[in-house]
Design a protein around this motif. Structure first.
Motif, PDB file in Angstrom:
ATOM      1  N   ARG A  32       0.830  -1.220   0.000  1.00 51.95           N
ATOM      2  CA  ARG A  32       0.000   0.000   0.000  1.00 51.95           C
ATOM      3  C   ARG A  32       0.855   1.256   0.000  1.00 51.95           C
ATOM      4  O   ARG A  32       0.484   2.276  -0.560  1.00 51.95           O
ATOM      5  CB  ARG A  32      -0.952  -0.021   1.196  1.00 51.95           C
ATOM      6  CG  ARG A  32      -1.974  -1.137   1.053  1.00 51.95           C
ATOM      7  CD  ARG A  32      -2.963  -1.127   2.158  1.00 51.95           C
ATOM      8  NE  ARG A  32      -3.917  -0.058   2.072  1.00 51.95           N
ATOM      9  CZ  ARG A  32      -5.185  -0.215   1.655  1.00 51.95           C
ATOM     10  NH1 ARG A  32      -5.567  -1.395   1.236  1.00 51.95           N
ATOM     11  NH2 ARG A  32      -6.014   0.784   1.643  1.00 51.95           N
ATOM     12  N   ILE A  33       2.028   1.153   0.621  1.00 53.47           N
ATOM     13  CA  ILE A  33       2.906   2.344   0.631  1.00 53.47           C
ATOM     14  C   ILE A  33       3.292   2.687  -0.792  1.00 53.47           C
ATOM     15  O   ILE A  33       3.284   3.833  -1.218  1.00 53.47           O
ATOM     16  CB  ILE A  33       4.155   2.053   1.495  1.00 53.47           C
ATOM     17  CG1 ILE A  33       3.787   2.246   2.960  1.00 53.47           C
ATOM     18  CG2 ILE A  33       5.356   2.924   1.109  1.00 53.47           C
ATOM     19  CD1 ILE A  33       4.779   1.698   3.910  1.00 53.47           C
ATOM     20  N   ARG A  34       3.532   1.662  -1.579  1.00 56.46           N
ATOM     21  CA  ARG A  34       3.947   1.907  -2.958  1.00 56.46           C
ATOM     22  C   ARG A  34       2.824   2.573  -3.743  1.00 56.46           C
ATOM     23  O   ARG A  34       3.033   3.280  -4.702  1.00 56.46           O
ATOM     24  CB  ARG A  34       4.299   0.573  -3.622  1.00 56.46           C
ATOM     25  CG  ARG A  34       5.728   0.606  -4.075  1.00 56.46           C
ATOM     26  CD  ARG A  34       6.067  -0.368  -5.007  1.00 56.46           C
ATOM     27  NE  ARG A  34       4.988  -1.186  -5.528  1.00 56.46           N
ATOM     28  CZ  ARG A  34       5.204  -1.914  -6.599  1.00 56.46           C
ATOM     29  NH1 ARG A  34       6.369  -1.876  -7.173  1.00 56.46           N
ATOM     30  NH2 ARG A  34       4.282  -2.668  -7.098  1.00 56.46           N
ATOM     31  N   GLN A  35       1.616   2.343  -3.292  1.00 50.16           N
ATOM     32  CA  GLN A  35       0.496   2.972  -3.999  1.00 50.16           C
ATOM     33  C   GLN A  35       0.103   4.293  -3.358  1.00 50.16           C
ATOM     34  O   GLN A  35      -0.872   4.907  -3.748  1.00 50.16           O
ATOM     35  CB  GLN A  35      -0.716   2.024  -3.955  1.00 50.16           C
ATOM     36  CG  GLN A  35      -0.493   0.712  -4.668  1.00 50.16           C
ATOM     37  CD  GLN A  35      -1.663  -0.231  -4.406  1.00 50.16           C
ATOM     38  OE1 GLN A  35      -2.251  -0.183  -3.325  1.00 50.16           O
ATOM     39  NE2 GLN A  35      -1.987  -1.051  -5.367  1.00 50.16           N
ATOM     40  N   GLY A  36       0.852   4.654  -2.279  1.00 52.10           N
ATOM     41  CA  GLY A  36       0.522   5.910  -1.595  1.00 52.10           C
ATOM     42  C   GLY A  36      -0.801   5.833  -0.862  1.00 52.10           C
ATOM     43  O   GLY A  36      -1.479   6.837  -0.668  1.00 52.10           O
ATOM     44  N   ARG A  37      -1.179   4.597  -0.469  1.00 52.65           N
ATOM     45  CA  ARG A  37      -2.470   4.454   0.243  1.00 52.65           C
ATOM     46  C   ARG A  37      -2.219   4.170   1.714  1.00 52.65           C
ATOM     47  O   ARG A  37      -1.242   3.514   2.070  1.00 52.65           O
ATOM     48  CB  ARG A  37      -3.266   3.283  -0.366  1.00 52.65           C
ATOM     49  CG  ARG A  37      -3.750   3.571  -1.771  1.00 52.65           C
ATOM     50  CD  ARG A  37      -4.114   2.298  -2.507  1.00 52.65           C
ATOM     51  NE  ARG A  37      -5.326   1.666  -1.950  1.00 52.65           N
ATOM     52  CZ  ARG A  37      -5.654   0.409  -2.247  1.00 52.65           C
ATOM     53  NH1 ARG A  37      -4.831  -0.339  -2.976  1.00 52.65           N
ATOM     54  NH2 ARG A  37      -6.747  -0.122  -1.776  1.00 52.65           N
ATOM     55  N   LYS A  38      -3.141   4.653   2.585  1.00 51.69           N
ATOM     56  CA  LYS A  38      -2.867   4.442   4.008  1.00 51.69           C
ATOM     57  C   LYS A  38      -3.105   2.971   4.354  1.00 51.69           C
ATOM     58  O   LYS A  38      -3.775   2.239   3.611  1.00 51.69           O
ATOM     59  CB  LYS A  38      -3.717   5.388   4.860  1.00 51.69           C
ATOM     60  CG  LYS A  38      -5.192   5.143   4.854  1.00 51.69           C
ATOM     61  CD  LYS A  38      -5.886   6.148   5.780  1.00 51.69           C
ATOM     62  CE  LYS A  38      -7.387   5.963   5.860  1.00 51.69           C
ATOM     63  NZ  LYS A  38      -7.897   4.627   5.733  1.00 51.69           N
ATOM     64  N   PHE A  39      -2.560   2.601   5.495  1.00 45.97           N
ATOM     65  CA  PHE A  39      -2.623   1.207   5.900  1.00 45.97           C
ATOM     66  C   PHE A  39      -3.963   0.924   6.568  1.00 45.97           C
ATOM     67  O   PHE A  39      -4.500   1.783   7.266  1.00 45.97           O
ATOM     68  CB  PHE A  39      -1.461   0.932   6.879  1.00 45.97           C
ATOM     69  CG  PHE A  39      -1.332  -0.507   7.230  1.00 45.97           C
ATOM     70  CD1 PHE A  39      -1.601  -0.954   8.505  1.00 45.97           C
ATOM     71  CD2 PHE A  39      -1.022  -1.440   6.251  1.00 45.97           C
ATOM     72  CE1 PHE A  39      -1.523  -2.302   8.820  1.00 45.97           C
ATOM     73  CE2 PHE A  39      -0.942  -2.784   6.551  1.00 45.97           C
ATOM     74  CZ  PHE A  39      -1.202  -3.223   7.844  1.00 45.97           C
ATOM     75  N   VAL A  40      -4.568  -0.227   6.316  1.00 48.89           N
ATOM     76  CA  VAL A  40      -5.867  -0.528   6.936  1.00 48.89           C
ATOM     77  C   VAL A  40      -5.746  -1.755   7.833  1.00 48.89           C
ATOM     78  O   VAL A  40      -4.966  -2.668   7.557  1.00 48.89           O
ATOM     79  CB  VAL A  40      -6.966  -0.812   5.875  1.00 48.89           C
ATOM     80  CG1 VAL A  40      -7.320   0.447   5.127  1.00 48.89           C
ATOM     81  CG2 VAL A  40      -6.528  -1.913   4.913  1.00 48.89           C
ATOM     82  N   THR A  41      -6.468  -1.742   8.927  1.00 44.43           N
ATOM     83  CA  THR A  41      -6.470  -2.904   9.826  1.00 44.43           C
ATOM     84  C   THR A  41      -7.724  -3.723   9.541  1.00 44.43           C
ATOM     85  O   THR A  41      -8.823  -3.175   9.533  1.00 44.43           O
ATOM     86  CB  THR A  41      -6.477  -2.416  11.302  1.00 44.43           C
ATOM     87  OG1 THR A  41      -5.364  -1.552  11.472  1.00 44.43           O
ATOM     88  CG2 THR A  41      -6.368  -3.589  12.268  1.00 44.43           C
ATOM     89  N   PRO A  42      -7.573  -5.004   9.255  1.00 43.97           N
ATOM     90  CA  PRO A  42      -8.732  -5.821   8.882  1.00 43.97           C
ATOM     91  C   PRO A  42      -9.662  -6.061  10.069  1.00 43.97           C
ATOM     92  O   PRO A  42      -9.211  -6.058  11.221  1.00 43.97           O
ATOM     93  CB  PRO A  42      -8.107  -7.128   8.406  1.00 43.97           C
ATOM     94  CG  PRO A  42      -6.779  -7.189   9.051  1.00 43.97           C
ATOM     95  CD  PRO A  42      -6.336  -5.760   9.275  1.00 43.97           C
TER      96      PRO A  42
END
Ligand code: SDX
Length: 406
Positions: A157-167
């Motif tokens: 997700r970092i590579r996509q510039g997206r924040k991290f989500v907790t399932p």
């Protein structure tokens, strides 16, 4: 040096340890984890249960499994770790190098605890490295053991510039991983149970494979008593190569370069002229088809029912059939290995090509830690791995000043 003998090139036929973890018979195509045939585990077990088996040596009771699953699935990353890990990542790097640097970063955090001797308590905590929760190790020092899937999802997700989500709670191990990845970028992404099960079988099949190049790297590194995170980082670096875990990515690149089933015969002739390598074929130990590849091929058909067939499948099947009936490959005992079909599944599931080796590394952390535990608990303690060489360079000679050299 008396008594020394150079091992065959590439450690051919060289055993460096005894182990109770994984058994391979390369001639018969047999693979067992702690004595259980891989075919039975793939059918009846799960990745998490098999992880317990590999690390602790026996299948867990219901109670043992409940505790283990609770530990592993408890994966909320503490904020300062997220910030620190994000800083450790480069956005434009290959996900395997992001994963490697993430483990190396954790190793640097963990070094505060270097004072801690590898006690059983620590072993147990580290063994659950595939789990994650903030853990107090030494007074005052605080570090976290981050789940391999959590780090892989962060790398993605970092590579996509997206924040991290907790399932959300209640998802299976692989469904939780797919949720964290949300690799299709859908808003309310609900992982497909069929794809989560297929990924679980793939994780189980990739969990360990005795002393392959990356496991040897982890043990070689661990033998100096460096922290296990740094050893796993070294294992990731070794696994990444196209002769090893990077082959699943190389197979797809090969199939794309071939273009169509009609071009396969010309490609095979180029391989026989040694101008090309047939990625996904051949193995140091298996001299027949890798037993994992049969299961993966069947799993691919299950996945294609959900995702639709991958257009590269025809090319792969033609390549397989020609190579399996060609004297050049038969004579050299070259057959499909674990990587020949797996990339087609990851591609059909929508993963980006350079994420495929990460999907190999994540489950393999379990096998590396099972071997690491076996090394740390061996009777007599750890002995640093320091092979010798046979010196064949110049005999003794004296220094000549630069102006006198011709
Ligand atoms: C994995 O070790 C493990 O357990 C690894 C693994 C695990 O789970 O950890 O199983 C995972 O890494 C599987 C392998 C993935 N790699 C690839 O698919 C890359 C393609 N394969 C080859 O590079 C090769 O087969 C290796 C690296 C896998 C094995 O190499 P070896 O044992 O050193 O075999 P070799 O190079 O000595 O080959 C013997 C002969 C040679 O020909 P000759 O010189 O005798 O005429 O077979 C030829 C090789 O040129 N050969 C191939 C070939 N693999 C071997 N020719 C064409 N294509 C190939 N893929």
């Amino acid at each position: 040096e008396r008594g020394l003998r150079v091992a065959d090139k590439g450690f051919l036929n060289t055993a460096v340890i005894t182990s109770e973890i994984t058994y391979i018979d390369g001639e018969k195509g047999v693979l067992r984890y702690r004595g259980y045939p891989i075919e039975q585990l793939a059918l009846d077990s799960s990745f998490l249960e098999t992880a317990y088996l590999l690390i602790y040596g026996n299948l867990p009771t219901k109670e043992q499994y409940h505790v283990f699953e609770g530990e592993v699935m408890h994966h909320s990353i503490a904020h300062q770790d997220t910030e620190g890990l994000f800083r450790a990542f480069r956005y434009d790097a290959h996900p395997m190098s992001i994963l490697t640097s993430a483990f190396a970063y954790l190793g640097s955090m963990y070094s505060e605890a270097r004072c801690f001797h590898f006690s059983h308590a620590l072993l147990k905590m580290i063994e659950l490295n595939i789990g994650h929760r903030p853990t107090r190790l030494c007074k005052g020092s605080r570090y976290t053991r981050s789940k391999a899937t959590t780090l892989a999802a962060m790398a993605y997700r970092i590579r996509q510039g997206r924040k991290f989500v907790t399932p959300p709670a209640g998802l299976s191990y692989t469904a939780s991983f797919l949720y964290q990845l949300d690799h299709l970028g859908e808003e309310s992404y609900t992982p497909s149970p069929i794809l989560a099960k297929a990924l679980d079988v793939l994780f189980l099949l990739h969990a360990d494979h005795e002393l392959n190049a990356s496991c040897t790297t982890v043990l070689q590194t661990s033998s100096s008593l460096v922290d296990p995170y740094s050893a796993v980082a070294a294992g990731c670096a070794s696994l990444y190569g196209p002769l090893h875990g990077g082959a699943n990515e190389a197979v797809i690149r090969m199939l794309i370069s071939i273009g169509s089933p009609d071009n396969v015969p010309a490609f095979v002739e180029a391989v026989k002229r040694r101008e090309k390598v047939l990625s996904g074929f051949g193995h140091r130990v298996y001299k027949t088809t890798d037993p994992r590849s049969f299961i993966i091929r069947k799993t691919a058909d299950e996945v294609f029912k959900v995702t639709g067939k991958d257009e590269l499948l025809e090319t792969a099947m033609r390549l397989h059939d020609i190579a399996m009936n060609d004297e050049y490959f038969i004579k050299r005992k070259l057959a499909p290995n674990v990587d020949f079909w797996s990339g087609l599944i990851y591609r059909a599931m929508g993963f980006p090509l350079d994420f495929f080796p990460v999907l190999f590394a994540v489950p393999r952390v379990v096998g590396w830690l099972a071997h690491w535990r076996q090394m740390m608990l061996q009777p007599g303690g750890v002995k640093i791995w320091r092979p010798r060489q046979i010196y064949v360079g110049p005999t003794r000679r004296d220094y000549i000043p630069m102006e006198d050299r011709v």
